[in-house]
Design a protein around this motif. Structure first.
Motif, PDB file in Angstrom:
ATOM      1  N   UNK A  14       0.977  -1.194   0.167  1.00 16.26           N
ATOM      2  CA  UNK A  14       0.010  -0.014   0.028  1.00 16.26           C
ATOM      3  C   UNK A  14       0.886   1.136   0.038  1.00 16.26           C
ATOM      4  N   UNK A  15       0.369   2.338  -0.473  1.00 16.58           N
ATOM      5  CA  UNK A  15       0.721   3.576  -0.238  1.00 16.58           C
ATOM      6  C   UNK A  15       0.058   4.403   0.738  1.00 16.58           C
ATOM      7  N   UNK A  16       0.790   5.019   1.818  1.00 14.43           N
ATOM      8  CA  UNK A  16       0.121   6.199   2.409  1.00 14.43           C
ATOM      9  C   UNK A  16       1.002   7.421   2.268  1.00 14.43           C
ATOM     10  N   UNK A  17       0.502   8.657   2.872  1.00 10.84           N
ATOM     11  CA  UNK A  17       1.020   9.697   2.589  1.00 10.84           C
ATOM     12  C   UNK A  17       0.811  10.363   3.979  1.00 10.84           C
ATOM     13  N   UNK A  18       1.744  11.506   4.480  1.00 10.72           N
ATOM     14  CA  UNK A  18       1.682  12.154   5.571  1.00 10.72           C
ATOM     15  C   UNK A  18       2.035  13.530   5.280  1.00 10.72           C
ATOM     16  N   UNK A  19       1.203  14.758   5.281  1.00 12.47           N
ATOM     17  CA  UNK A  19       1.482  16.189   5.072  1.00 12.47           C
ATOM     18  C   UNK A  19       1.808  16.654   6.481  1.00 12.47           C
ATOM     19  N   UNK A  20       2.734  18.040   6.500  1.00 14.05           N
ATOM     20  CA  UNK A  20       3.076  18.450   7.635  1.00 14.05           C
ATOM     21  C   UNK A  20       2.002  18.654   8.646  1.00 14.05           C
ATOM     22  N   UNK A  21       2.129  18.444   9.910  1.00 12.30           N
ATOM     23  CA  UNK A  21       0.959  18.744  10.827  1.00 12.30           C
ATOM     24  C   UNK A  21      -0.144  17.827  10.744  1.00 12.30           C
ATOM     25  N   UNK A  22      -0.188  16.741   9.789  1.00 16.10           N
ATOM     26  CA  UNK A  22      -1.326  15.879   9.632  1.00 16.10           C
ATOM     27  C   UNK A  22      -1.182  14.451   9.878  1.00 16.10           C
ATOM     28  N   UNK A  23      -2.244  13.738   9.711  1.00 14.65           N
ATOM     29  CA  UNK A  23      -1.731  12.281  10.377  1.00 14.65           C
ATOM     30  C   UNK A  23      -1.665  11.483   9.052  1.00 14.65           C
ATOM     31  N   UNK A  24      -1.211  10.288   9.194  1.00 14.97           N
ATOM     32  CA  UNK A  24      -0.616   9.544   7.975  1.00 14.97           C
ATOM     33  C   UNK A  24      -1.902   9.313   7.209  1.00 14.97           C
ATOM     34  N   UNK A  25      -2.057   9.193   5.980  1.00 13.66           N
ATOM     35  CA  UNK A  25      -3.281   9.036   5.362  1.00 13.66           C
ATOM     36  C   UNK A  25      -3.200   7.875   4.120  1.00 13.66           C
ATOM     37  N   UNK A  26      -4.144   6.803   4.089  1.00 14.18           N
ATOM     38  CA  UNK A  26      -4.139   5.857   3.062  1.00 14.18           C
ATOM     39  C   UNK A  26      -4.437   6.504   1.721  1.00 14.18           C
ATOM     40  N   UNK A  27      -3.720   6.056   0.960  1.00 14.50           N
ATOM     41  CA  UNK A  27      -3.657   6.418  -0.511  1.00 14.50           C
ATOM     42  C   UNK A  27      -4.095   5.288  -1.465  1.00 14.50           C
ATOM     43  N   UNK A  28      -3.635   4.190  -1.362  1.00 18.84           N
ATOM     44  CA  UNK A  28      -4.114   3.025  -2.447  1.00 18.84           C
ATOM     45  C   UNK A  28      -3.440   1.769  -1.830  1.00 18.84           C
ATOM     46  N   UNK A  29      -4.112   0.886  -2.216  1.00 24.19           N
ATOM     47  CA  UNK A  29      -3.128  -0.757  -1.777  1.00 24.19           C
ATOM     48  C   UNK A  29      -3.703  -1.585  -3.011  1.00 24.19           C
ATOM     49  N   UNK A  30      -2.740  -2.675  -2.932  1.00 32.28           N
ATOM     50  CA  UNK A  30      -2.736  -3.523  -4.207  1.00 32.28           C
ATOM     51  C   UNK A  30      -2.364  -4.940  -3.649  1.00 32.28           C
ATOM     52  N   UNK A  31      -3.083  -6.051  -3.782  1.00 26.77           N
ATOM     53  CA  UNK A  31      -3.014  -7.192  -3.438  1.00 26.77           C
ATOM     54  C   UNK A  31      -1.658  -7.821  -4.514  1.00 26.77           C
ATOM     55  N   UNK A  32      -0.908  -8.494  -3.914  1.00 23.26           N
ATOM     56  CA  UNK A  32       0.375  -8.832  -4.622  1.00 23.26           C
ATOM     57  C   UNK A  32       0.072  -9.867  -5.884  1.00 23.26           C
ATOM     58  N   UNK A  33      -0.752 -10.802  -5.535  1.00 22.85           N
ATOM     59  CA  UNK A  33      -1.030 -12.037  -6.511  1.00 22.85           C
ATOM     60  C   UNK A  33      -1.948 -11.624  -7.544  1.00 22.85           C
ATOM     61  N   UNK A  34      -3.106 -11.295  -7.089  1.00 21.78           N
ATOM     62  CA  UNK A  34      -4.415 -10.981  -7.985  1.00 21.78           C
ATOM     63  C   UNK A  34      -4.172  -9.563  -8.706  1.00 21.78           C
ATOM     64  N   UNK A  35      -3.697  -8.668  -8.002  1.00 22.13           N
ATOM     65  CA  UNK A  35      -3.625  -7.234  -8.505  1.00 22.13           C
ATOM     66  C   UNK A  35      -4.897  -6.473  -8.091  1.00 22.13           C
ATOM     67  N   UNK A  36      -5.743  -6.898  -7.124  1.00 23.71           N
ATOM     68  CA  UNK A  36      -6.943  -6.285  -6.928  1.00 23.71           C
ATOM     69  C   UNK A  36      -6.436  -4.719  -6.228  1.00 23.71           C
ATOM     70  N   UNK A  37      -6.949  -3.844  -6.591  1.00 17.97           N
ATOM     71  CA  UNK A  37      -6.725  -2.557  -5.988  1.00 17.97           C
ATOM     72  C   UNK A  37      -7.915  -1.856  -5.201  1.00 17.97           C
ATOM     73  N   UNK A  38      -7.551  -0.752  -4.465  1.00 14.22           N
ATOM     74  CA  UNK A  38      -8.190  -0.077  -3.531  1.00 14.22           C
ATOM     75  C   UNK A  38      -7.605   1.366  -3.388  1.00 14.22           C
ATOM     76  N   UNK A  39      -8.510   2.333  -3.657  1.00 16.97           N
ATOM     77  CA  UNK A  39      -7.983   3.894  -3.610  1.00 16.97           C
ATOM     78  C   UNK A  39      -8.889   4.565  -2.737  1.00 16.97           C
ATOM     79  N   UNK A  40      -8.085   5.526  -2.049  1.00 15.86           N
ATOM     80  CA  UNK A  40      -9.046   6.575  -1.265  1.00 15.86           C
ATOM     81  C   UNK A  40      -9.726   7.473  -2.341  1.00 15.86           C
TER      82      UNK A  40
END
Length: 124
Positions: A35-61
């Motif tokens: 998965x990818x997360x991101x964190x801007x200054x002064x903010x909490x870490x936020x989910x961006x996207x995820x992927x399953x390694x075998x099937x390649x299923x994805x999920x986005x904010x």
């Protein structure tokens, strides 16, 4: 143990595109979800996207749907995030994460392994 190293961040202008990568090493055979997360200054870490390694299923904010694309190259043990139509609010340190259980989770505490992050800055 799995080691993750991000690369590809930088400074771009609003509307530009940028890609970041995450190379995995170590016990990569146990990697099931990344998965990818991101964190801007002064903010909490936020989910961006995820992927399953075998099937390649994805999920986005919702805020990146249609603009960002997550993908992986199993042979290279590398995950990618292609970011298009970047906005100043996308400015953050982008982190990759990995887990061995295979669920597409947006919760940061679900993931066992983390990279050190790469800075993405979008100027207006």
């Amino acid at each position: 143990q799995v080691q993750l190293v991000e690369s590809g961040g930088g400074l771009v202008q609003a509307g530009d595109s940028l890609g970041v990568s995450c190379a995995a090493s170590g016990r990569t055979s146990t990697t099931a979800t990344m998965a990818w997360f991101r964190q801007a200054p002064g903010k909490e870490r936020e989910f961006v996207a995820a992927i399953t390694w075998t099937a390649g299923n994805t999920y986005y904010v919702q805020s990146v749907k249609g603009r960002f694309t997550i993908s992986r190259d199993n042979a290279k043990n590398t995950m990618y995030l292609q970011m298009n139509s970047l906005k100043p609010e996308d400015t953050a340190v982008y982190y990759c994460a990995a887990d061995s259980r295979g669920r597409l989770s947006a919760r940061s505490n679900y993931y066992d392994y983390w990279g050190q992050g790469t800075q993405v800055t979008v100027s207006s």
